[in-house]
Design a protein around this motif. Structure first.
Motif, short mmCIF file in Angstrom:
data_model
loop_
_atom_site.label_atom_id
_atom_site.label_comp_id
_atom_site.label_asym_id
_atom_site.label_seq_id
_atom_site.Cartn_x
_atom_site.Cartn_y
_atom_site.Cartn_z
N VAL A 47 40.41 79.17 -45.09
CA VAL A 47 39.97 79.61 -43.76
C VAL A 47 40.21 78.57 -42.67
O VAL A 47 39.88 78.80 -41.51
CB VAL A 47 38.47 80.01 -43.76
CG1 VAL A 47 38.21 81.17 -44.69
CG2 VAL A 47 37.59 78.82 -44.11
N GLU A 88 41.72 79.72 -39.52
CA GLU A 88 40.97 80.74 -38.77
C GLU A 88 39.66 80.22 -38.21
O GLU A 88 39.11 80.80 -37.28
CB GLU A 88 40.65 81.93 -39.69
CG GLU A 88 41.87 82.69 -40.13
CD GLU A 88 41.51 83.79 -41.10
OE1 GLU A 88 40.80 84.72 -40.71
OE2 GLU A 88 41.95 83.70 -42.27
N ARG A 89 39.13 79.15 -38.82
CA ARG A 89 37.81 78.67 -38.38
C ARG A 89 38.00 77.66 -37.24
O ARG A 89 38.63 76.63 -37.42
CB ARG A 89 37.06 78.04 -39.54
CG ARG A 89 35.66 77.69 -39.17
CD ARG A 89 34.72 77.69 -40.33
NE ARG A 89 35.10 76.77 -41.37
CZ ARG A 89 34.52 76.74 -42.57
NH1 ARG A 89 33.56 77.57 -42.86
NH2 ARG A 89 34.89 75.88 -43.47
N LYS A 108 30.72 77.35 -35.03
CA LYS A 108 32.15 77.60 -35.27
C LYS A 108 32.41 79.07 -34.99
O LYS A 108 31.47 79.86 -34.89
CB LYS A 108 32.48 77.33 -36.74
CG LYS A 108 32.04 75.95 -37.18
CD LYS A 108 33.02 75.29 -38.05
CE LYS A 108 32.59 73.85 -38.21
NZ LYS A 108 33.39 73.00 -38.87
N ARG A 109 33.68 79.40 -34.92
CA ARG A 109 34.04 80.79 -34.71
C ARG A 109 35.02 81.22 -35.80
O ARG A 109 36.01 80.53 -36.05
CB ARG A 109 34.70 80.96 -33.35
CG ARG A 109 35.19 82.34 -33.16
CD ARG A 109 35.94 82.55 -31.88
NE ARG A 109 36.54 83.85 -32.04
CZ ARG A 109 37.74 84.17 -31.63
NH1 ARG A 109 38.47 83.31 -31.01
NH2 ARG A 109 38.20 85.37 -31.85
N MET A 110 34.72 82.35 -36.46
CA MET A 110 35.61 82.84 -37.53
C MET A 110 35.25 84.28 -37.86
O MET A 110 34.09 84.67 -37.75
CB MET A 110 35.40 81.96 -38.78
CG MET A 110 36.14 82.41 -40.01
SD MET A 110 35.82 81.33 -41.43
CE MET A 110 34.47 82.21 -42.22
N ASN A 111 36.24 85.07 -38.20
CA ASN A 111 35.99 86.38 -38.83
C ASN A 111 37.22 86.67 -39.66
O ASN A 111 38.26 87.06 -39.12
CB ASN A 111 35.76 87.48 -37.78
CG ASN A 111 35.44 88.82 -38.43
OD1 ASN A 111 34.86 88.87 -39.52
ND2 ASN A 111 35.82 89.91 -37.78
N ILE A 112 37.14 86.44 -40.98
CA ILE A 112 38.35 86.56 -41.81
C ILE A 112 38.69 88.03 -42.03
O ILE A 112 37.83 88.91 -41.89
CB ILE A 112 38.22 85.80 -43.16
CG1 ILE A 112 37.10 86.38 -44.03
CG2 ILE A 112 38.00 84.32 -42.91
CD1 ILE A 112 37.05 85.78 -45.43
N HIS A 161 32.13 85.28 -41.63
CA HIS A 161 32.18 85.10 -40.16
C HIS A 161 31.21 84.01 -39.73
O HIS A 161 30.14 83.84 -40.29
CB HIS A 161 31.86 86.41 -39.42
CG HIS A 161 30.67 87.14 -39.97
ND1 HIS A 161 29.38 86.70 -39.80
CD2 HIS A 161 30.58 88.27 -40.70
CE1 HIS A 161 28.56 87.54 -40.40
NE2 HIS A 161 29.26 88.49 -40.97
N ASN A 162 31.62 83.28 -38.72
CA ASN A 162 30.75 82.29 -38.09
C ASN A 162 30.72 82.65 -36.62
O ASN A 162 31.76 82.92 -36.02
CB ASN A 162 31.28 80.87 -38.24
CG ASN A 162 31.43 80.46 -39.70
OD1 ASN A 162 32.23 79.59 -40.00
ND2 ASN A 162 30.71 81.09 -40.61
#
Ligand SMILES: Cc1cc2nc3c(=O)[nH]c(=O)nc-3n(C[C@H](O)[C@H](O)[C@H](O)COP(=O)(O)OP(=O)(O)OC[C@H]3O[C@@H](n4cnc5c(N)ncnc54)[C@H](O)[C@@H]3O)c2cc1C
Length: 397
Positions: A176, A179-180, A276-280, A296-297
């Protein structure tokens, strides 16, 4: 050596994993939850339970318990930009539920944990980890060896093991790092004595120089969350007198919160919140699914990290229930889970991002501030619009 067959093996006992164990146990499925920490070890987290999360917990008969545990019902948040009132968000008007609840994530987690421990079909193993696993030729996890020596034969494995998920990285091999995205302005929080302004309503202040201060009551204290660009935050918190921090806050926190600012003193300790920002894209492979912070973060400004984990748990439990009862193939059930949850998570993560990145521009911030999303409304049209809007780049922070 003990060998146990379970319907669902959940790795990780944060709020998401515990909520999933509770709902699946409620449906009567055999659940084993494995948590690496000791039972007494607190897991810090969000304090806001928004209507989307409350409605799920109420559906499973938990609302009265939450209020008995000290959960505080509220309906108003005043939002300021550069000291000017931008909006008074009134949940009694903006949300069909009419209120939100302030309760520490850990308190809610403990409440659910006790309920799970009373269920005959569910068990929680603390200070335990997955040490080995075997897959069949198709890639399904068919056998898991735990650190306490027991062997588990699961129908489904769920990674509810947070941002650095073992299930995601080791069992599913999903990377990730690309993406993160880390935000340039970290968040920190402290507790100070409760004052009348905080008792009255929540107040969120943002400043065009990437400053943030959010005041709300929690467990009989004021919780203050602050955010500033990393270097500035370090310099402000290095001044142990707290004089520099209070002077900085006075640049954008109005007199409405003066009594709360007065409570920040030399001994006030701050702790950092991960942001953090993420949505796999991939929420499952074969018989392994992921949920919560493992997929997701979200920027904490939305106050929805805990809610999204609870929402994932409810939808995943619903889909697994259908499959475990033999009404749908597991692959089809997990596809529904991903297709239902991904767009919602994407919209809320994007919303938090757009809001944070628009602090410097009052007009853009006001445009991005969305009462429906802020109050955790899940109107599909609004979600789609937000998820597909062009997002500001992180480097702007
Ligand atoms: C201090 C703090 C403040 C926060 N404040 C906010 C906020 O204001 N607003 C907001 O929206 N969000 C906030 N968040 C984020 C929010 O709390 C999370 O989004 C939410 O708790 C996610 O829940 P989860 O169950 O998916 O993951 P987690 O809460 O991370 O739980 C994961 C669990 O898995 C366990 N685990 C990890 N690895 C393993 C392993 N290998 N084996 C076994 N167990 C394992 C961990 O011990 C943990 O118990 C905050 C988080 C923190 C830490």
């Amino acid at each position: 050596m003990t060998v146990e067959r379970v319907d669902v093996l959940i790795n990780g006992g944060g709020i998401g994993g515990i909520a999933l164990a509770y709902i699946l146990g409620h449906f009567g499925h055999r659940v084993m939850l494995v948590e690496q920490s000791a039972r007494e070890c607190p897991q810090n987290g969000a304090d806001l339970l928004k209507p989307s999360g409350i409605k799920i917990l109420r559906r499973f008969g938990l609302l009265d318990d939450i209020l008995r545990e000290g959960g505080l019902m509220r309906d108003k948040v005043r939002v300021f930009h550069d000291s000017e009132l931008l909006s008074t968000v009134d949940y009694s008007v903006a949300s069909d539920l009419g209120f939100f609840i302030l309760i520490p994530c850990e308190k809610l987690r403990r409440l659910l944990m006790k309920k799970v421990e009373q269920m005959s079909s569910a068990q929680i193993l603390f200070e335990t980890r997955i040490s080995e696993y075997k897959k069949d030729a198709a890639g399904n996890v068919i056998e898991v060896r735990l650190s306490d020596g027991r062997t588990v034969l699961p129908t489904v494995v769920v990674g509810a093991d947070g941002a650095n998920s073992f299930v995601r990285s080791q069992i599913l091999g999903i990377e990730v790092e690309q993406e993160r995205i880390s935000y340039a302005a970290p968040m920190s929080f402290c507790s100070v004595p409760l004052t009348p302004s905080v008792r009255e309503c929540n107040r969120l202040y943002v400043h065009s120089t990437h400053g943030l201060a959010y005041f709300y009551p929690l467990d009989g204290h004021t919780r203050l969350v602050i955010s500033f660009p990393a270097e500035e935050m370090s310099a402000l918190l290095a001044d142990k007198s707290r004089g520099a921090l209070v002077a900085r806050l006075r640049r954008f926190v109005t007199g409405e919160s003066a009594d709360a600012l007065d409570q920040i003193v030399e001994s006030t300790e701050f702790r950092q919140i991960p942001i953090k920002r993420m949505n796999i894209k991939t929420y499952y492979k074969n018989n392994v699914a992921l949920m919560g912070d493992a997929i997701h973060n979200i920027n904490p400004i939305t106050g929805q990290g805990m809610n999204l984990a609870i929402e994932d748990a409810a939808e995943l439990a619903r889909c697994l229930d259908v499959s475990l009862r033999g009404e749908k193939a597991l692959a089809d059930a997990l596809l529904v889970y991903q297709e239902t949850r991904h767009p919602i998570n994407e919209a809320v993560v994007s919303y938090g991002h757009a809001m944070t990145m628009s602090f410097p521009d009052k007009v853009a911030f006001a445009r991005n501030f969305n009462v429906t999303l802020q109050t955790s409304g899940r109107d599909p049209e609004q979600l789609e619009r937000v998820a597909h809007a062009a997002l500001p780049a992180v480097s702007a922070a």
